[in-house]
Design an enzyme around this catalytic site. Structure first.
Site, PDB file in Angstrom:
ATOM      1  N   ASN A  32      33.134  19.519  49.449  1.00 54.84           N
ATOM      2  CA  ASN A  32      33.873  20.783  49.468  1.00 54.84           C
ATOM      3  C   ASN A  32      33.423  21.576  50.690  1.00 54.84           C
ATOM      4  OD1 ASN A  32      35.424  20.946  46.733  1.00 54.84           O
ATOM      5  ND2 ASN A  32      33.372  20.178  46.214  1.00 54.84           N
ATOM      6  N   GLU A  33      34.153  21.428  51.774  1.00 58.82           N
ATOM      7  CA  GLU A  33      33.785  22.012  53.050  1.00 58.82           C
ATOM      8  C   GLU A  33      34.157  23.502  53.099  1.00 58.82           C
ATOM      9  OE1 GLU A  33      31.951  20.495  54.977  1.00 58.82           O
ATOM     10  OE2 GLU A  33      32.498  18.418  55.380  1.00 58.82           O
TER      11      GLU A  33
END
Length: 647
Positions: free
Chosen positions: A170-171
């Site tokens: 989850n950037e």
């Protein structure tokens, strides 16, 4: 009443100490201790579920961080009978596209580090599928969420944290309610993975990951982080504002989360980095130096201009009360910093050395500079290297590894083509060499990601680095018989994942040290090296000297200095010797670095800093000098910094 009051006061003190922290953080002295504790918590869940006749549902992570946890779980299974028959697992993520048999796949990782060594049922293992057709990914992700729900939800989710602040993949920009999905990887994430893939260009651009919302539904969340490399992002995640730019900050909103970190990863949390802001301190010399420099930088005032009011307004009233007034503290720290500066890194002959970082005697010292890679010597301490030689010391340089993984393949062909032309120009038969060349060229054309080079290619890459190192050392003024190539065996695996250190590495180092019997040893203390070679080489030298100390009297007079510069630099409060460089000496250092032509322009493994090594080195040396200037010291062109290692 006293028995009640003390625990309450202890809790209040702890609350004050951690008041900048927005979620629980448990700090352990090292990652090994922490990993054992985490494994014990997982084992407790498994056993509790077994007793209740239920499944234990675990969310698992990959990467270097959880390896120690998995090792301990395997040990518990083998030695203490912990069974995983009732365990169902869901992995956080997988690269996309990715074949499960690839060395870089998380399927391979999980089997090598856990699943192949325990009694978990294969049908209970779930890992995102990196082989899906693009049109099938969305349906797979929905089903992955459904499978977690049908299993009863995650009892525990294990997390690591990336330097972008990602959890799973989850950037930055991820939504707090996001579910399992296909994502695009951040450039920094791909750079961090480049070593595993043999270059960033081979790292997949996408991945399938559980979402933040999925992670939040776990009944317990443990985020693990080890080493100083993670310290900056841990501070942001724990003390920063909740932001999509650092997805790990969303965990501040969870009631069931705990961060488990080692001392190095916790180092930038306020209670460790600036303890005077949260509690009364035991003011030792190092902490006073750190705090005063921080105050000077915070206010933009030279040290000698700091006042009692400045101290009182910035959490340092206790220091002024105990050791003040402020001006007395200022003078003391100013003098301590002033005494670190020396133009005589080998000691100044016939001078009072009571306030100098190095001894005056012997006037001409035997010196060994250990360089992990063939260019660290000139990049990190090239100015000091040259000055030691100019000042008449008996200097040796030891290149600990061949550096043969950090040369471009086309350089190999270029150098062999030169050799063929040279052989031909002498009227010699270049046929055998041409045959080797053709084999090299064919191999390189068909080379797979992270494939180990042939021995001939590795040799040529090593020869290239060796010739450059010799040129650099000669330019510094060193004689050929003072240039040593150790080619330590741990490095010579031909792979990015190196062999373990053995007694052979240490014995080779002991032999060189015994041959020279130095009064000074310089080693790379730049553990931010993304390839990990620096810390391995450092530990080899330390162990070699420790063993020699038991039998060799000369070791008692051998001082060991750590240098940095290729990847990072010491903080001003850490510096014990600062060697100023004139503009002319900066140019000489630059020219020595230029001899390493294979590392110019774009090196194979540039790390986070895209600049050439000589640019990085000059910037860091210039910045160190500027920091001394801002603190009120003399204004030099550049400075190389060193910290002494005490056994």
């Amino acid at each position: 009443m006293q028995n009640v009051t003390l625990p309450i006061m202890t809790r209040l003190n702890l609350l004050e100490e951690t008041r900048f922290e927005k979620l629980p953080v448990a700090v352990y002295r090292d990652k090994e201790t922490a990993a054992v504790k985490v494994a014990a918590r997982i084992a407790a869940i498994i056993k509790r579920k077994q007793q209740a006749g239920e499944q234990a549902v675990l969310g698992l992570a990959t990467g270097a961080t959880p390896v120690g946890v998995y090792e301990e779980l395997v040990r518990l299974h083998r030695e203490e009978g912990l069974s995983f028959r009732n365990v169902v697992t869901f992995n956080l993520d997988e690269y996309y596209p990715m074949q499960p048999t690839s060395a870089q796949s998380y399927v391979t990782f999980m089997h090598e580090n856990l699943f192949d060594h325990i009694d978990i049922a294969p049908e209970n293992v779930h890992i995102p599928d990196g082989t899906l057709a693009p049109e099938d990914v969305a349906a797979f992700c929905l089903n992955y969420e459904r499978q977690i729900e049908e299993a009863g939800g995650l009892d525990l989710q294990l997390l690591g944290i990336g330097r972008t602040g990602h959890v799973g993949f989850n950037e930055p920009g991820s939504a707090p309610n996001s579910g399992t999905r296909l994502v695009t990887l951040d450039d920094l994430t791909r750079r961090d993975a480049s070593r595993d893939f043999g270059g960033k260009e081979y790292v997949p651009r996408k991945a399938i990951t559980m979402g933040i919302g999925t992670i939040f539904q776990a009944r317990e969340i443990l985020l693990l982080a080890w080493s100083g490399k993670k310290a900056p992002i841990i501070k942001k995640a724990v003390e920063g504002e909740v932001s999509s730019e650092v997805p790990a900050t969303y965990l501040q909103l969870a009631e069931n989360v705990e961060f488990i970190v080692d001392a190095e990863a916790a180092a930038e949390l306020t209670r460790f980095d600036k303890p005077w802001l949260v509690k009364d301190c035991v003011w030792d010399e190092q902490l006073i130096k750190k705090a005063v420099i921080w105050l000077s930088n915070t206010l933009g005032k030279p040290i000698l201009k700091l006042t009692d009011e400045d101290y009182n307004a910035h959490g340092m009233a206790q220091l002024v009360t105990e050791q003040g007034p402020a001006y007395a503290i200022n003078i003391h720290i100013f003098n301590k910093l002033q005494h670190t500066i020396t133009g005589w890194p080998g000691g100044k002959p016939d001078a009072d050395d009571s306030q100098r970082p190095e001894r005056a005697v012997p006037a001409k010292k035997r010196v060994v500079i250990f360089s992990p890679h063939p260019d660290d010597d000139v990049i990190s301490m090239g100015g000091t290297f040259i000055r030691l030689i100019d000042q008449g010391h008996d200097v040796h340089v030891a290149y600990q590894t061949s550096g043969n993984t950090a040369v471009w393949d086309d350089d190999v062909l270029r150098y062999v083509e030169f050799a063929i032309d040279f052989e031909t120009s002498l009227g010699k038969d270049a046929g055998p060499l041409r045959s080797v060349y053709e084999n090299m060229r064919e191999f390189i054309q068909q080379k797979q990601t992270n494939q180990v080079d042939t021995q001939e290619i590795r040799n040529v890459k090593g020869f290239i680095r060796k010739s450059e190192a010799i040129a650099g050392a000669r330019y510094a003024g060193l004689a050929d018989d003072h240039i040593h190539f150790q080619a330590l065996p741990f490095y010579e695996s031909g792979k990015t994942l190196k062999n373990s250190v053995t007694d052979k590495d240490i014995e080779l180092t002991m032999a060189l040290l015994q041959q020279v019997q130095p009064q000074q040893v310089f080693v790379a203390g730049d553990f931010a090296d993304p390839n990990g070679t620096h810390v391995v080489c450092f530990n080899i030298v330390v162990e070699a000297l420790r063993r020699l100390r038991k039998t060799e009297t000369w070791v008692a007079d051998c001082w060991m200095w750590m240098y940095r510069g290729a990847w990072h630099e010491f903080e001003p409060y850490e510096i014990e010797m600062a060697v100023p460089l004139s503009p002319q000496e900066v140019i000489r250092k630059r020219n020595a670095i230029f001899k390493h032509q294979s590392q110019k322009d774009t090196p194979v493994f540039p790390g986070d800093d895209a600049r050439e090594f000589w640019v990085r080195a000059e910037h860091r040396n210039h910045e160190t000098a500027q920091q001394y200037d801002r603190l009120g010291m003399a204004n030099y062109e550049a400075m190389e910094a060193f910290v002494r290692w005490h056994f």
